[in-house]
Write a protein that holds these residues in place. Sequence first.
Motif, PDB file in Angstrom:
ATOM      1  N   UNK A 236     -30.419  65.334 -51.980  1.00  0.00           N
ATOM      2  CA  UNK A 236     -31.394  66.042 -51.291  1.00  0.00           C
ATOM      3  C   UNK A 236     -31.866  67.137 -52.153  1.00  0.00           C
ATOM      4  N   UNK A 237     -33.119  67.687 -52.032  1.00  0.00           N
ATOM      5  CA  UNK A 237     -33.572  68.860 -52.474  1.00  0.00           C
ATOM      6  C   UNK A 237     -34.414  69.387 -51.549  1.00  0.00           C
ATOM      7  N   UNK A 238     -34.578  70.577 -51.700  1.00  0.00           N
ATOM      8  CA  UNK A 238     -35.555  71.619 -50.762  1.00  0.00           C
ATOM      9  C   UNK A 238     -35.937  72.530 -51.452  1.00  0.00           C
ATOM     10  N   UNK A 239     -37.163  73.244 -51.002  1.00  0.00           N
ATOM     11  CA  UNK A 239     -37.645  74.566 -51.859  1.00  0.00           C
ATOM     12  C   UNK A 239     -36.862  75.518 -51.950  1.00  0.00           C
ATOM     13  N   UNK A 240     -35.760  75.855 -51.130  1.00  0.00           N
ATOM     14  CA  UNK A 240     -34.914  76.825 -51.076  1.00  0.00           C
ATOM     15  C   UNK A 240     -34.190  76.907 -52.661  1.00  0.00           C
ATOM     16  N   UNK A 241     -34.278  75.547 -53.184  1.00  0.00           N
ATOM     17  CA  UNK A 241     -33.473  75.763 -54.602  1.00  0.00           C
ATOM     18  C   UNK A 241     -34.342  76.793 -55.531  1.00  0.00           C
ATOM     19  N   UNK A 242     -35.473  76.902 -55.509  1.00  0.00           N
ATOM     20  CA  UNK A 242     -36.339  77.713 -56.238  1.00  0.00           C
ATOM     21  C   UNK A 242     -36.853  78.881 -55.640  1.00  0.00           C
ATOM     22  N   UNK A 243     -36.241  79.347 -54.399  1.00  0.00           N
ATOM     23  CA  UNK A 243     -36.734  80.584 -53.922  1.00  0.00           C
ATOM     24  C   UNK A 243     -36.008  81.805 -54.781  1.00  0.00           C
ATOM     25  N   UNK A 244     -36.641  82.991 -54.909  1.00  0.00           N
ATOM     26  CA  UNK A 244     -36.311  83.982 -56.052  1.00  0.00           C
ATOM     27  C   UNK A 244     -34.885  84.489 -55.358  1.00  0.00           C
ATOM     28  N   UNK A 245     -34.347  84.474 -54.188  1.00  0.00           N
ATOM     29  CA  UNK A 245     -32.934  84.976 -54.071  1.00  0.00           C
ATOM     30  C   UNK A 245     -31.943  84.235 -54.733  1.00  0.00           C
ATOM     31  N   UNK A 246     -32.177  82.710 -54.703  1.00  0.00           N
ATOM     32  CA  UNK A 246     -31.308  82.094 -55.689  1.00  0.00           C
ATOM     33  C   UNK A 246     -31.115  82.679 -57.171  1.00  0.00           C
ATOM     34  N   UNK A 247     -32.342  83.274 -57.595  1.00  0.00           N
ATOM     35  CA  UNK A 247     -32.029  83.923 -58.917  1.00  0.00           C
ATOM     36  C   UNK A 247     -31.215  85.197 -58.839  1.00  0.00           C
ATOM     37  N   UNK A 248     -31.737  85.887 -57.990  1.00  0.00           N
ATOM     38  CA  UNK A 248     -30.887  87.291 -57.620  1.00  0.00           C
ATOM     39  C   UNK A 248     -29.509  86.939 -57.797  1.00  0.00           C
ATOM     40  N   UNK A 249     -29.003  85.705 -57.049  1.00  0.00           N
ATOM     41  CA  UNK A 249     -27.585  85.588 -56.818  1.00  0.00           C
ATOM     42  C   UNK A 249     -27.167  85.281 -58.258  1.00  0.00           C
ATOM     43  N   UNK A 250     -27.868  84.248 -59.224  1.00  0.00           N
ATOM     44  CA  UNK A 250     -27.470  84.088 -60.433  1.00  0.00           C
ATOM     45  C   UNK A 250     -27.571  85.092 -61.254  1.00  0.00           C
ATOM     46  N   UNK A 251     -28.183  86.379 -61.248  1.00  0.00           N
ATOM     47  CA  UNK A 251     -28.102  87.550 -61.993  1.00  0.00           C
ATOM     48  C   UNK A 251     -26.891  88.149 -61.748  1.00  0.00           C
ATOM     49  N   UNK A 252     -26.502  88.221 -60.648  1.00  0.00           N
ATOM     50  CA  UNK A 252     -25.312  88.859 -60.171  1.00  0.00           C
ATOM     51  C   UNK A 252     -23.911  88.359 -60.574  1.00  0.00           C
ATOM     52  N   UNK A 253     -24.062  86.881 -60.528  1.00  0.00           N
ATOM     53  CA  UNK A 253     -22.833  86.200 -61.276  1.00  0.00           C
ATOM     54  C   UNK A 253     -22.884  86.545 -62.846  1.00  0.00           C
ATOM     55  N   UNK A 254     -23.974  86.592 -63.381  1.00  0.00           N
ATOM     56  CA  UNK A 254     -23.707  86.704 -64.786  1.00  0.00           C
ATOM     57  C   UNK A 254     -23.403  88.424 -65.072  1.00  0.00           C
TER      58      UNK A 254
END
Lengths: 329, 245
Positions: A236-254
Amino acid sequence: MSTLFARFTEAKKILLLLLILAALLVMFFIPTFLSKYSVYLLTVILFTALLATSLNISLGYGGMLPLHQAVFFGVGAYAAALLLNKSPLPPWLSFLAAPLVAAGVALVIGTVCVRLRGLYFGMMTLAMGQLVWAIVYRWYEFTGGDDGIHGIAVPQVLRSIPAAYYTALIVFSVCLLIIYIILNSPFGIALQAVRDNHQRCESIGINIRHHQLIAFVLAGFFSGVAGVLFVILERSVSPSLLFWTKSAELLIMVLLGGMFTFLGPTFGAAVIIVLGVFLGVITEYWLLVLGTVLVLLILFLPQGVLGFVKEKISSSAPERKGVDKYAQG
Amino acid sequence: MLKVKKLVKSFDGFLAVNGAELTVEKGQIVAVIGPNGAGKTTLFNLITGHLVPSEGTIEFKERDIKALSPHKICHMGISRSFQLINIFPKLTVFENVQVSILSRKRKILNMFSPTNKMLVEETYRILEKVGLDDKAQLLSTSLSYGDQKILEMAIALGNEPELLLLDEPTAGMSPEETASTIKLVKELARSEGLTILFTEHDLDVVFGIAEKIMVMQQGKTIAQGLPADIRANKLVQAAYLGEEF
Ligand SMILES: Nc1ncnc2c1ncn2[C@@H]1O[C@H](COP(=O)(O)OP(=O)(O)OP(=O)(O)O)[C@@H](O)[C@H]1O
Ligand SMILES: [Mg+2]
């Protein structure tokens, strides 16, 4: 001295290779002794690690600031979902086509953004990414809007957690190998040169926008692959996958793992996901935790954990890389 | 080979270059001199495409290069070093030079060959020539200042330019380093058949190696010619009042 050193790097290389093989072997047998939930979690870590590594192509190696990498993850996932559910394409073709759609979106966004530098580049990726999010969120007939899409027609053989896990493990390994090869190719070295110094790159004949755009599209492609792995696992997919907070999380991981190391993003992804599980992902608290991690990183470990380790290892001798004189053959 | 005519560059009305004239013939070593702020670096930036002229023409090998971007100008055969150190800080000395050779050979879009096995001999050939071969695997920023200036030049040599622009190649160097760098430039000009255009504040150096000199003052070319003629030129003497010629 120099031959001694060459032998040292050779040994280190073999050791690393053995370590990776051992890790893969353990990973291969994991579903036989770990709980279903742990295997599920490992699958999440695998595709998130791929996603973070793809972000790092642009960030750590390309010197760009993509503030919204999750868009390509989301687009890959949605493309796979829509192709599986609504197109006559066979599933394996849908899986191949979805990352290409993500790469296409990256091409459009990248073409606009590589004209800009630094924070302006970042703000533009964020703005255009949120635009894509808004389209997905609002376009009910096509994307299901904020309901998302459920019951995606993933082939029967892949509909189990172990199957999704093995798929993720294989795809993750192959993609990381490809990314590693690309980053150590002439293209990759030139990309790092672009990161280091725009002006100098132009004067040795490198078209920096062109080079960065290619890297950005590659990053988009691999993020799209991660999106496909997500669909196989979750169906299943939902728009939250491409919400900006997801990207912020990724940046912190890196940043946590270290953006100037190849495996840093993988490490960062694993830590943040495990942390999220232990703390129970309650949204407001979660952002607070991430914020705290970020502040601590900036204060104490600006080079990230693996960056720190690398520094410690090589601090005894001045930094060297394993090219032996006249090693050509 | 290079013809600059009536060149003007205005920064919001401030004329950093205001009527520069310069002709460089193939195989020559030409110096551009002038006091601080005379517009020498700006002139170089105009020639290499980092800045776009407000007026005037720049011709290289009979072609107008005024509107070309820096990477295109580089592929036409002009390469340069910078006054302030401008290298790739996270790459090794070896890679700094290698990437410039890769670019010249148009290999930078190759995504699948391991770079550490490519062009090793060619890269070392340049590093040996400038005397950095034993430091090849060091991180570029761990070099001493003088060696970084030399690396500056080595990167430019990786492009195998026909015309090499050196913006104050010895700035900040000790007298010994300056002497050896100048010797190197001379040797390179001979062995590689290079045409060299350079700026330099040390007049002894300039008169030591330049075959032709162009003098700038407040953006303008006030004289251009053989060293002996420049020495005798009244305008130049006035501009350099007090200095020994
Ligand atoms: N990007 C810029 N914007 C505004 N003014 C500039 C710019 N670049 C240079 N200038 C000005 O143009 C003038 C010429 O500068 P330039 O660097 O070309 O001099 P130069 O002859 O190389 O001096 P130096 O011997 O100190 O290197 C200076 O007054 C400088 O302040
Ligand atoms: Mg200058």
